[in-house]
Design an enzyme around this catalytic site. Structure first.
Site, PDB file in Angstrom:
ATOM      1  N   CYS A   1      -1.740  50.943  56.819  1.00 57.18           N
ATOM      2  CA  CYS A   1      -1.271  51.100  58.209  1.00 57.18           C
ATOM      3  C   CYS A   1      -0.118  50.125  58.465  1.00 57.18           C
ATOM      4  O   CYS A   1       0.114  49.221  57.663  1.00 57.18           O
ATOM      5  CB  CYS A   1      -2.429  50.863  59.173  1.00 57.18           C
ATOM      6  SG  CYS A   1      -2.838  49.123  59.375  1.00 57.18           S
TER       7      CYS A   1
ATOM      8  N   CYS B   1      -1.102  46.446  58.118  1.00 50.71           N
ATOM      9  CA  CYS B   1      -1.319  46.025  56.727  1.00 50.71           C
ATOM     10  C   CYS B   1       0.008  45.969  55.969  1.00 50.71           C
ATOM     11  O   CYS B   1       0.211  45.101  55.130  1.00 50.71           O
ATOM     12  CB  CYS B   1      -2.307  46.966  56.039  1.00 50.71           C
ATOM     13  SG  CYS B   1      -3.973  46.744  56.679  1.00 50.71           S
TER      14      CYS B   1
ATOM     15  N   CYS C   1      -5.726  49.560  52.752  1.00 50.53           N
ATOM     16  CA  CYS C   1      -5.194  50.256  53.932  1.00 50.53           C
ATOM     17  C   CYS C   1      -3.666  50.137  53.960  1.00 50.53           C
ATOM     18  O   CYS C   1      -3.106  49.095  53.616  1.00 50.53           O
ATOM     19  CB  CYS C   1      -5.801  49.632  55.187  1.00 50.53           C
ATOM     20  SG  CYS C   1      -5.131  50.292  56.707  1.00 50.53           S
TER      21      CYS C   1
ATOM     22  N   TRP D   1     -24.209  62.452  47.748  1.00 47.59           N
ATOM     23  CA  TRP D   1     -22.881  63.066  47.605  1.00 47.59           C
ATOM     24  C   TRP D   1     -22.608  63.565  46.192  1.00 47.59           C
ATOM     25  O   TRP D   1     -21.524  64.016  45.888  1.00 47.59           O
ATOM     26  CB  TRP D   1     -21.769  62.113  48.067  1.00 47.59           C
ATOM     27  CG  TRP D   1     -22.049  60.706  47.689  1.00 47.59           C
ATOM     28  CD1 TRP D   1     -21.816  60.118  46.501  1.00 47.59           C
ATOM     29  CD2 TRP D   1     -22.650  59.718  48.515  1.00 47.59           C
ATOM     30  NE1 TRP D   1     -22.235  58.825  46.517  1.00 47.59           N
ATOM     31  CE2 TRP D   1     -22.743  58.543  47.742  1.00 47.59           C
ATOM     32  CE3 TRP D   1     -23.114  59.691  49.840  1.00 47.59           C
ATOM     33  CZ2 TRP D   1     -23.294  57.363  48.238  1.00 47.59           C
ATOM     34  CZ3 TRP D   1     -23.658  58.522  50.322  1.00 47.59           C
ATOM     35  CH2 TRP D   1     -23.746  57.388  49.531  1.00 47.59           C
TER      36      TRP D   1
ATOM     37  N   GLU E   1     -29.707  45.491  47.335  1.00 50.57           N
ATOM     38  CA  GLU E   1     -30.149  46.888  47.246  1.00 50.57           C
ATOM     39  C   GLU E   1     -30.551  47.143  45.806  1.00 50.57           C
ATOM     40  O   GLU E   1     -29.745  46.938  44.895  1.00 50.57           O
ATOM     41  CB  GLU E   1     -29.013  47.845  47.619  1.00 50.57           C
ATOM     42  CG  GLU E   1     -28.563  47.718  49.052  1.00 50.57           C
ATOM     43  CD  GLU E   1     -27.430  48.683  49.414  1.00 50.57           C
ATOM     44  OE1 GLU E   1     -27.148  49.620  48.637  1.00 50.57           O
ATOM     45  OE2 GLU E   1     -26.821  48.487  50.468  1.00 50.57           O
TER      46      GLU E   1
ATOM     47  N   ARG F   1     -17.914  56.197  56.381  1.00 51.52           N
ATOM     48  CA  ARG F   1     -18.044  54.772  56.718  1.00 51.52           C
ATOM     49  C   ARG F   1     -16.942  53.973  56.031  1.00 51.52           C
ATOM     50  O   ARG F   1     -16.232  54.496  55.175  1.00 51.52           O
ATOM     51  CB  ARG F   1     -19.412  54.261  56.294  1.00 51.52           C
ATOM     52  CG  ARG F   1     -19.648  54.380  54.802  1.00 51.52           C
ATOM     53  CD  ARG F   1     -21.016  53.884  54.403  1.00 51.52           C
ATOM     54  NE  ARG F   1     -21.215  54.100  52.978  1.00 51.52           N
ATOM     55  CZ  ARG F   1     -22.324  53.803  52.338  1.00 51.52           C
ATOM     56  NH1 ARG F   1     -23.352  53.283  52.991  1.00 51.52           N
ATOM     57  NH2 ARG F   1     -22.434  54.020  51.052  1.00 51.52           N
TER      58      ARG F   1
ATOM     59  N   ASN G   1     -20.611  45.718  54.662  1.00 53.61           N
ATOM     60  CA  ASN G   1     -21.358  46.366  53.589  1.00 53.61           C
ATOM     61  C   ASN G   1     -20.421  46.773  52.459  1.00 53.61           C
ATOM     62  O   ASN G   1     -19.406  47.443  52.700  1.00 53.61           O
ATOM     63  CB  ASN G   1     -22.066  47.618  54.130  1.00 53.61           C
ATOM     64  CG  ASN G   1     -23.058  48.172  53.136  1.00 53.61           C
ATOM     65  OD1 ASN G   1     -24.125  47.594  52.914  1.00 53.61           O
ATOM     66  ND2 ASN G   1     -22.712  49.271  52.504  1.00 53.61           N
ATOM     67  N   GLU G   2     -20.752  46.341  51.265  1.00 55.35           N
ATOM     68  CA  GLU G   2     -20.017  46.716  50.050  1.00 55.35           C
ATOM     69  C   GLU G   2     -18.502  46.743  50.260  1.00 55.35           C
ATOM     70  O   GLU G   2     -17.849  47.791  50.133  1.00 55.35           O
ATOM     71  CB  GLU G   2     -20.516  48.063  49.531  1.00 55.35           C
ATOM     72  CG  GLU G   2     -21.927  47.968  48.984  1.00 55.35           C
ATOM     73  CD  GLU G   2     -22.373  49.190  48.217  1.00 55.35           C
ATOM     74  OE1 GLU G   2     -21.805  50.266  48.420  1.00 55.35           O
ATOM     75  OE2 GLU G   2     -23.304  49.067  47.404  1.00 55.35           O
TER      76      GLU G   2
ATOM     77  N   CYS H   1      -9.589  49.675  59.601  1.00 54.76           N
ATOM     78  CA  CYS H   1      -8.649  48.732  59.017  1.00 54.76           C
ATOM     79  C   CYS H   1      -9.140  47.317  59.328  1.00 54.76           C
ATOM     80  O   CYS H   1      -9.227  46.932  60.493  1.00 54.76           O
ATOM     81  CB  CYS H   1      -7.255  48.951  59.600  1.00 54.76           C
ATOM     82  SG  CYS H   1      -6.186  47.577  59.210  1.00 54.76           S
TER      83      CYS H   1
HETATM   84  C1  GAL Z   1     -24.920  51.574  48.455  1.00 51.86           C
HETATM   85  C2  GAL Z   1     -24.697  51.334  49.927  1.00 51.86           C
HETATM   86  C3  GAL Z   1     -25.878  51.816  50.739  1.00 51.86           C
HETATM   87  C4  GAL Z   1     -26.253  53.196  50.315  1.00 51.86           C
HETATM   88  C5  GAL Z   1     -26.565  53.188  48.848  1.00 51.86           C
HETATM   89  C6  GAL Z   1     -27.031  54.505  48.327  1.00 51.86           C
HETATM   90  O1  GAL Z   1     -23.753  51.588  47.728  1.00 51.86           O
HETATM   91  O2  GAL Z   1     -24.484  49.988  50.223  1.00 51.86           O
HETATM   92  O3  GAL Z   1     -25.562  51.795  52.100  1.00 51.86           O
HETATM   93  O4  GAL Z   1     -25.220  54.053  50.622  1.00 51.86           O
HETATM   94  O5  GAL Z   1     -25.421  52.812  48.157  1.00 51.86           O
HETATM   95  O6  GAL Z   1     -26.206  55.528  48.570  1.00 51.86           O
END
Ligand code: GAL
Length: 660
Positions: free
Chosen positions: A150, A153, A148, A308, A299, A103, A141-142, A107
């Protein structure tokens, strides 16, 4: 004040939705965030929009009187878009399009991507503009600063440099490009930092690139903000930020947004070494300070982290509720937990939500229900704010400056900010972490750690503050660079030496080693403390010496000084003290001002205050794994100390209402 969850209806069989919504209602959930990664479900083919499923779930929540915060799904464009328009894929520092399947890999500056974003955002916002249950939007998101590389950019970066300097000669002078034959003869030679050897590149150029990268993201945020507002003027707009490698300038990114929101994942395993500062209280204060007002947690930690990386320890009993209440104690007005249920498919399996993959509600879920209940009981806290008299200054300039040229092993930009923040916390004193160029007039003490990159504005701001009677704390690695990230050729701390009344004769970057430091009798009569990371050997010309080094060839030389400047005082700490030493130094500074503070607070216990006209709410949080049973006493010059006993279970938060 509300508790919510992050929910991914697109991950679950539809027949779970009704039950999930019912359970959320019963638990006490008041708001749900959705859709930040759902582009492929909302537009499965170019121009073919499928919002019916989102309508259905929004409607389901509306019936249950649960508010919805939607997100623009622009962080994850669908695969058809990449296939059809490969030029929207980000290019990395090696000049290669990055592999898709993850994700955030688009760009932000690509005109085609922007066009597609605009279309999907228009569809979304116009669809829910009249829906009273959809109250606002999270942008993307975040977001990180845009690195980038490219061709689009590259051109943007070139333009940024061109606009800033007008001629290549000015760039060459600003960067000192005569070194290694780096002189530009034409703007066409200005390129983003390609290649693996980034630390060998010119630091002046690298600082400008980081500034550009931040500006580029800010421009993208504002593009989305303006678009959303042009369709729905009343929608609340934010973006969920985090602490990452390429942080944008928070103050600029949130300038036009309604409020800050932060993704809060405190450590689940607390360090055994007491010297390691793990508390997230500093991060929360940093977030509140961005707009100098209350913020949201978009969050919040709900279970073991994984996906990961190998999994981390699970949440100790009390942590889930405790950390959410800690965020509220520091100014959060909403806390949304990530995520309702642990994923059973896809990239984020094993990043645990409130409910485990079994879909059986367990210990953490029960604690979440308790949290919802506690927050409802304390609804009256809503509308209260935090007013502190101490500020720590933060700036992206330092963040980037240190990233480009780390000064010594173990020393990060946050190191000293956290150390001072912790010392004030030990005294039960709240701290604001604010932009370095803010108006400082309301603060009794301002700590400006490691002002590595300087400019005329900060010099003037601090001089004015001290002249008017403020107490200023400066530290090692200050006044090193000018605004072009070139070393200033005069004794350190250069532009601040008039303030400090002392200069640095020489320094020793000691890294992770520790050395002895002895405080003067005025501060502490007793055993020496230790210092670490860096030792500035100070030569006072006007300042008074408060501490000396206790070993090495500079034994007996000044390490910490204080100087009178205007009607104020300026402290200079040439080194980083250990936790106890820092607490002693800060107590001395506070006492000297006659400020009220608290003694007897054990390490890891935090006290914060939210205020309202009718009174105030005092939060006592035990951020440790031990039960804490302690007596603390409020002290202030000329007043009889007030003692108080507290017993707090691990991660327990006690809230005490004090009526005016
Ligand atoms: C955040 C992200 C979420 C999810 C979470 C846990 O950084 O915004 O989408 O990935 O971590 O992994």
């Amino acid at each position: 004040m509300k508790i919510g969850v992050d929910y991914y209806p697109e991950h679950w069989d539809k027949n779970l939705w009704e039950k999930d919504a019912k359970d959320m209602k019963e638990a006490g959930v008041e708001i749900v965030r959705m859709a930040e990664f759902a582009w492929s479900r909302l537009e499965p083919e170019e121009g073919i929009y499928c919002f019916e499923w989102l309508d259905e779930i929004v409607e389901l929540f509306a019936r249950k009187q649960i508010q919805v915060f939607l997100s623009t799904p622009t962080c994850t464009p669908p695969l058809w878009l990449f296939e059809k328009y490969p030029e929207v894929i980000q290019v990395d520092k090696n000049g290669r399009r990055i592999p898709i399947g993850i994700r955030g890999h688009r760009c932000m500056n690509s005109p085609i991507y922007r066009e597609k974003c605009e279309k999907i955002i228009r569809q979304m916002v116009s669809r829910y503009a009249d829906n009273e249950w959809v109250i606002g939007y999270q942008i993307d998101n975040e977001l990180e600063a845009n690195h980038c590389c490219c061709p689009i950019c590259e051109e943007k970066f070139r333009l940024f440099i061109k606009n800033k300097y007008q001629t290549v000669d000015k760039v060459n002078e600003a960067y000192g490009n005569s070194v290694w034959s780096g002189e530009y003869s034409s703007f066409s030679q200005v390129k983003p930092p390609f290649g693996e050897h980034q630390t060998w590149l010119n630091p002046s150029y690298m600082l400008d690139f980081n500034r550009y990268a931040s500006e580029s993201t800010v421009e993208y945020v504002n593009f989305q903000r303006e678009l959303i507002h042009s369709i729905d003027e009343k929608a609340l707009i934010t973006t969920n930020t985090w602490l990452c490698e390429n942080m944008p300038d928070f103050y600029k990114m949130f300038e036009k947004l309604d409020f800050v929101s932060f993704d809060n994942y405190p450590a689940t395993k607390l360090p055994e070494n007491e010297e390691v500062l793990y508390s997230h209280a500093f991060h929360l204060d940093l977030m509140r300070g961005i707009k100098k007002k209350n913020f949201w947690i978009m969050e919040e930690l709900s279970g073991s982290l994984g996906s990961w990386t190998p999994m981390q320890s699970t949440l100790q009993p009390g942590m889930l509720e405790g950390y959410s209440l800690q965020a509220i104690a520091h100014g959060a007005d909403a806390v949304l937990h990530f995520r309702w249920r642990t994923a059973v498919t896809g990239a984020e399996m094993f990043w645990h939500g409130l409910i485990d993959q079994s879909n059986v509600k367990g210990r953490r879920y029960q604690e979440f229900c308790k949290l919802c209940h506690t927050v409802k009981e304390w609804k009256e806290i809503e509308g209260s704010i935090i007013k502190n008299h101490i500020a720590i200054l933060y700036s992206s300039e330092q963040e980037y400056g240190f990233k480009v040229q780390p000064q010594v092993e173990g020393m990060h930009y946050f190191t000293q900010m956290k150390a001072y923040h912790d010392a004030f916390t030990c005294l039960g004193i709240g701290v604001d972490v604010i932009d370095w160029l803010s108006d400082l007039s309301g603060y009794d003490i301002v700590v400006a750690p490691t002002l590595f990159v300087t400019n005329d504005k900060i010099e003037a701001n601090l001089k004015e503050y001290a002249r008017q009677g403020g107490t200023l704390v400066l530290t090692n690695r200050s006044g090193i660079k000018d605004e072009y990230n070139r070393c200033i050729m005069s004794p350190l701390p250069t532009v601040f030496s008039e303030l400090t009344g002392a200069v640095v004769k020489e320094y020793n970057p000691i890294g992770k080693k520790t050395q002895k430091i002895e405080m003067s009798d005025k501060i502490w009569k007793g055993k020496p403390f230790t210092c670490t990371l860096w030792c500035d050997v100070i030569e006072p010309n006007q300042a008074e010496v408060l501490a000396c080094y206790g070993e090495d060839f500079y034994q007996g030389e000044a390490a910490i000084t204080v100087n009178h400047y205007g009607s104020g005082k300026v402290y200079y700490a040439g080194t980083v003290l250990n936790r106890k030493g820092m607490a002693v130094l800060v107590e001395f500074i506070v006492k000297d001002l006659g400020m009220e503070y608290i003694q007897g607070i054990p390490f890891g216990v935090e006290r914060t205050v939210r205020q309202k006209e009718s009174g105030q709410y005092v939060f006592w949080f035990n951020n440790t794994e031990k039960k804490q049973d302690f007596v603390s006493w409020k002290v202030q010059e000329g007043k009889t100390p007030v003692t108080e006993r507290a017993i707090l279970e691990p991660f327990e938060m006690a809230i005490i209402k004090e009526i005016k």
